[in-house]
Design an enzyme around this catalytic site. Structure first.
Site, PDB file in Angstrom:
ATOM      1  N   HIS A   1      21.390   1.299  -4.218  1.00  0.00           N
ATOM      2  CA  HIS A   1      22.549   2.176  -4.386  1.00  0.00           C
ATOM      3  C   HIS A   1      23.285   2.325  -3.064  1.00  0.00           C
ATOM      4  O   HIS A   1      22.727   2.831  -2.101  1.00  0.00           O
ATOM      5  CB  HIS A   1      22.201   3.570  -4.934  1.00  0.00           C
ATOM      6  CG  HIS A   1      23.108   3.931  -6.069  1.00  0.00           C
ATOM      7  ND1 HIS A   1      24.414   4.291  -5.877  1.00  0.00           N
ATOM      8  CD2 HIS A   1      22.912   3.893  -7.401  1.00  0.00           C
ATOM      9  CE1 HIS A   1      24.966   4.485  -7.061  1.00  0.00           C
ATOM     10  NE2 HIS A   1      24.095   4.245  -8.008  1.00  0.00           N
ATOM     11  N   ASP A   2      24.501   1.817  -3.040  1.00  0.00           N
ATOM     12  CA  ASP A   2      25.381   1.918  -1.873  1.00  0.00           C
ATOM     13  C   ASP A   2      24.862   1.203  -0.642  1.00  0.00           C
ATOM     14  O   ASP A   2      25.285   1.507   0.475  1.00  0.00           O
ATOM     15  CB  ASP A   2      25.695   3.388  -1.559  1.00  0.00           C
ATOM     16  CG  ASP A   2      26.585   3.989  -2.636  1.00  0.00           C
ATOM     17  OD1 ASP A   2      27.748   3.591  -2.717  1.00  0.00           O
ATOM     18  OD2 ASP A   2      26.096   4.830  -3.420  1.00  0.00           O
TER      19      ASP A   2
ATOM     20  N   HIS B   1      22.638  -3.703 -15.868  1.00  0.00           N
ATOM     21  CA  HIS B   1      22.416  -2.332 -16.351  1.00  0.00           C
ATOM     22  C   HIS B   1      23.225  -2.151 -17.631  1.00  0.00           C
ATOM     23  O   HIS B   1      24.363  -1.698 -17.588  1.00  0.00           O
ATOM     24  CB  HIS B   1      22.875  -1.342 -15.272  1.00  0.00           C
ATOM     25  CG  HIS B   1      22.526   0.085 -15.549  1.00  0.00           C
ATOM     26  ND1 HIS B   1      22.351   1.015 -14.550  1.00  0.00           N
ATOM     27  CD2 HIS B   1      22.330   0.757 -16.707  1.00  0.00           C
ATOM     28  CE1 HIS B   1      22.048   2.180 -15.094  1.00  0.00           C
ATOM     29  NE2 HIS B   1      22.057   2.054 -16.400  1.00  0.00           N
TER      30      HIS B   1
ATOM     31  N   ASN C   1      23.289  -7.299  -8.460  1.00  0.00           N
ATOM     32  CA  ASN C   1      23.673  -6.579  -9.676  1.00  0.00           C
ATOM     33  C   ASN C   1      25.071  -7.064 -10.094  1.00  0.00           C
ATOM     34  O   ASN C   1      26.033  -6.917  -9.342  1.00  0.00           O
ATOM     35  CB  ASN C   1      23.666  -5.076  -9.371  1.00  0.00           C
ATOM     36  CG  ASN C   1      24.072  -4.231 -10.568  1.00  0.00           C
ATOM     37  OD1 ASN C   1      24.961  -4.599 -11.325  1.00  0.00           O
ATOM     38  ND2 ASN C   1      23.443  -3.083 -10.713  1.00  0.00           N
TER      39      ASN C   1
ATOM     40  N   THR D   1      27.688   6.268 -12.836  1.00  0.00           N
ATOM     41  CA  THR D   1      26.681   5.428 -12.184  1.00  0.00           C
ATOM     42  C   THR D   1      25.445   6.303 -11.990  1.00  0.00           C
ATOM     43  O   THR D   1      25.506   7.512 -12.222  1.00  0.00           O
ATOM     44  CB  THR D   1      27.198   4.861 -10.848  1.00  0.00           C
ATOM     45  OG1 THR D   1      26.209   3.982 -10.301  1.00  0.00           O
ATOM     46  CG2 THR D   1      27.527   5.955  -9.848  1.00  0.00           C
TER      47      THR D   1
ATOM     48  N   ARG E   1      24.629  -0.419 -20.705  1.00  0.00           N
ATOM     49  CA  ARG E   1      24.747   0.995 -21.109  1.00  0.00           C
ATOM     50  C   ARG E   1      25.128   1.039 -22.581  1.00  0.00           C
ATOM     51  O   ARG E   1      25.706   0.091 -23.110  1.00  0.00           O
ATOM     52  CB  ARG E   1      25.802   1.692 -20.260  1.00  0.00           C
ATOM     53  CG  ARG E   1      25.378   1.882 -18.804  1.00  0.00           C
ATOM     54  CD  ARG E   1      26.462   2.585 -18.001  1.00  0.00           C
ATOM     55  NE  ARG E   1      26.145   2.596 -16.586  1.00  0.00           N
ATOM     56  CZ  ARG E   1      25.437   3.548 -15.970  1.00  0.00           C
ATOM     57  NH1 ARG E   1      24.991   4.575 -16.653  1.00  0.00           N
ATOM     58  NH2 ARG E   1      25.197   3.470 -14.675  1.00  0.00           N
TER      59      ARG E   1
ATOM     60  N   GLY F   1      25.040  -4.178  -5.884  1.00  0.00           N
ATOM     61  CA  GLY F   1      26.144  -4.589  -6.740  1.00  0.00           C
ATOM     62  C   GLY F   1      27.499  -4.324  -6.116  1.00  0.00           C
ATOM     63  O   GLY F   1      28.184  -5.241  -5.650  1.00  0.00           O
ATOM     64  N   HIS F   2      27.882  -3.062  -6.070  1.00  0.00           N
ATOM     65  CA  HIS F   2      29.266  -2.700  -5.767  1.00  0.00           C
ATOM     66  C   HIS F   2      29.776  -3.293  -4.446  1.00  0.00           C
ATOM     67  O   HIS F   2      30.793  -3.991  -4.425  1.00  0.00           O
ATOM     68  CB  HIS F   2      29.404  -1.172  -5.764  1.00  0.00           C
ATOM     69  CG  HIS F   2      30.804  -0.712  -5.608  1.00  0.00           C
ATOM     70  ND1 HIS F   2      31.686  -0.657  -6.662  1.00  0.00           N
ATOM     71  CD2 HIS F   2      31.504  -0.332  -4.524  1.00  0.00           C
ATOM     72  CE1 HIS F   2      32.861  -0.254  -6.229  1.00  0.00           C
ATOM     73  NE2 HIS F   2      32.780  -0.041  -4.938  1.00  0.00           N
TER      74      HIS F   2
ATOM     75  N   ARG G   1      40.140  -7.753 -19.464  1.00  0.00           N
ATOM     76  CA  ARG G   1      41.108  -8.584 -20.183  1.00  0.00           C
ATOM     77  C   ARG G   1      40.624  -9.069 -21.542  1.00  0.00           C
ATOM     78  O   ARG G   1      41.335  -9.812 -22.215  1.00  0.00           O
ATOM     79  CB  ARG G   1      41.492  -9.798 -19.319  1.00  0.00           C
ATOM     80  CG  ARG G   1      42.232  -9.443 -18.067  1.00  0.00           C
ATOM     81  CD  ARG G   1      43.529  -8.710 -18.336  1.00  0.00           C
ATOM     82  NE  ARG G   1      44.569  -9.575 -18.829  1.00  0.00           N
ATOM     83  CZ  ARG G   1      45.482 -10.188 -18.065  1.00  0.00           C
ATOM     84  NH1 ARG G   1      45.487  -9.971 -16.771  1.00  0.00           N
ATOM     85  NH2 ARG G   1      46.383 -10.970 -18.581  1.00  0.00           N
TER      86      ARG G   1
ATOM     87  N   HIS H   1      30.265  -2.348 -19.343  1.00  0.00           N
ATOM     88  CA  HIS H   1      30.225  -3.528 -18.455  1.00  0.00           C
ATOM     89  C   HIS H   1      29.309  -4.589 -19.064  1.00  0.00           C
ATOM     90  O   HIS H   1      29.777  -5.394 -19.855  1.00  0.00           O
ATOM     91  CB  HIS H   1      29.945  -3.187 -16.984  1.00  0.00           C
ATOM     92  CG  HIS H   1      29.119  -1.969 -16.728  1.00  0.00           C
ATOM     93  ND1 HIS H   1      27.882  -1.821 -17.238  1.00  0.00           N
ATOM     94  CD2 HIS H   1      29.381  -0.854 -15.986  1.00  0.00           C
ATOM     95  CE1 HIS H   1      27.390  -0.661 -16.826  1.00  0.00           C
ATOM     96  NE2 HIS H   1      28.268  -0.036 -16.084  1.00  0.00           N
TER      97      HIS H   1
ATOM     98  N   GLU I   1      17.943  -2.703 -15.695  1.00  0.00           N
ATOM     99  CA  GLU I   1      17.766  -1.280 -15.416  1.00  0.00           C
ATOM    100  C   GLU I   1      18.476  -0.459 -16.480  1.00  0.00           C
ATOM    101  O   GLU I   1      19.443  -0.904 -17.100  1.00  0.00           O
ATOM    102  CB  GLU I   1      18.274  -0.928 -14.012  1.00  0.00           C
ATOM    103  CG  GLU I   1      19.704  -1.330 -13.765  1.00  0.00           C
ATOM    104  CD  GLU I   1      20.214  -0.921 -12.390  1.00  0.00           C
ATOM    105  OE1 GLU I   1      19.511  -1.163 -11.398  1.00  0.00           O
ATOM    106  OE2 GLU I   1      21.323  -0.377 -12.326  1.00  0.00           O
TER     107      GLU I   1
END
Ligand code: PXP
Length: 239
Positions: free
Chosen positions: A191-192, A44, A8, A101, A46, A214-215, A19, A51, A71
């Site tokens: 997720h996580d 994803h 992700n 999120t 939004r 992702g994260h 920036r 992002h 997603e």
């Protein structure tokens, strides 16, 4: 069973947007993730474009040679975009437009008609659908009834409990994945998930088609670099 790693890249877009110019280059990062071993790219978009932007999704389409997974909450605007872009997979998430999120799966019973209609439109366009759910077997049964191809299991509860009790943490996912397989659904998860908890999850959860991460992966890349990070996540999926 081979489990694909979909990277992700939303966080890469967040960094770029900080920036207002084009560094890091989101499109180049997607191409590079694939060359470093990613089996798919997830975005994803939004409504506030904080992002990944609509324009990114359009530019990514011809560049992504593996599996493109988009997603999001299926607003009409989102559906217009995915029906135009035709990614390999669309993952339907229930989060409100301003959500930080995704923080829960669908209550499938409460949105059964809506989800069935959305999944129908995706199927007609030849796009695989996946419904983001918790491990409640009723949600899984109803996702199959809605006509989805897969479910994506929401893994934050797993990640939260894993350090204290890995066996207890993974148990509901083993059951959920079996239940999904039984009703003909493929299984994704996300997720996580992280280098700390991924190998255990993969080792115990059967029928796992794909993880979307992702994260933690982007955080790890700050220290390890993207090629080594992707190599390690892929390695965790061999356990
Ligand atoms: N799956 C879904 C449905 C998500 O919304 C997200 C976060 O965008 C992820 C997977 C990836 O979660 P993480 O960034 O914690 O790896």
């Amino acid at each position: 069973m081979v489990t694909n790693l979909s990277v992700n890249i939303n966080k890469v877009a967040t960094l770029r947007n900080a920036r207002g110019e084009n560094a890091p280059d989101v499109q180049q990062v997607a191409v590079d993730c694939e060359s470093f071993g990613a089996d798919g790219i997830t975005v994803h978009p939004r409504p506030d474009e904080r992002h990944i932007r609509r324009d990114d999704v359009i530019r990514l389409r011809p560049l992504v040679k593996t599996e493109f997974n988009i997603e999001g909450y299926p607003t009409e605007e989102f559906m217009d975009l995915v029906l135009k872009i035709k990614p390999e997979q669309v993952t339907l998430v229930p989060d409100a437009p301003g959500a930080l999120t995704s923080s829960a799966g669908w209550d499938v019973a409460a949105h059964a008609d809506f989800l069935t209609a959305i999944v129908d439109r995706l199927r007609e366009a030849g796009i695989r659908s996946s419904i983001f759910v918790d491990t409640n077997p009723e949600n899984i049964r109803l996702a199959a009834k809605a006509g989805a191809d897969r479910v994506e299991l929401y893994t934050k509860p797993y990640a939260d409990l894993y350090p204290a009790d890995p066996e207890k943490a993974v148990a509901p996912y083993v059951e959920a994945s079996r239940a999904a397989h039984k009703v003909g659904l493929g299984v994704n998860a996300g997720h996580d998930l992280s280098l700390e908890n991924l190998a255990w999850f993969h080792k115990h959860v059967p029928y796992l088609n794909e993880v979307s991460i992702g994260h933690a992966l982007i955080c790890d890349a700050l220290y390890l670099g993207l090629p080594e990070t992707i190599r390690r996540y892929k390695e965790a999926l061999k356990s």
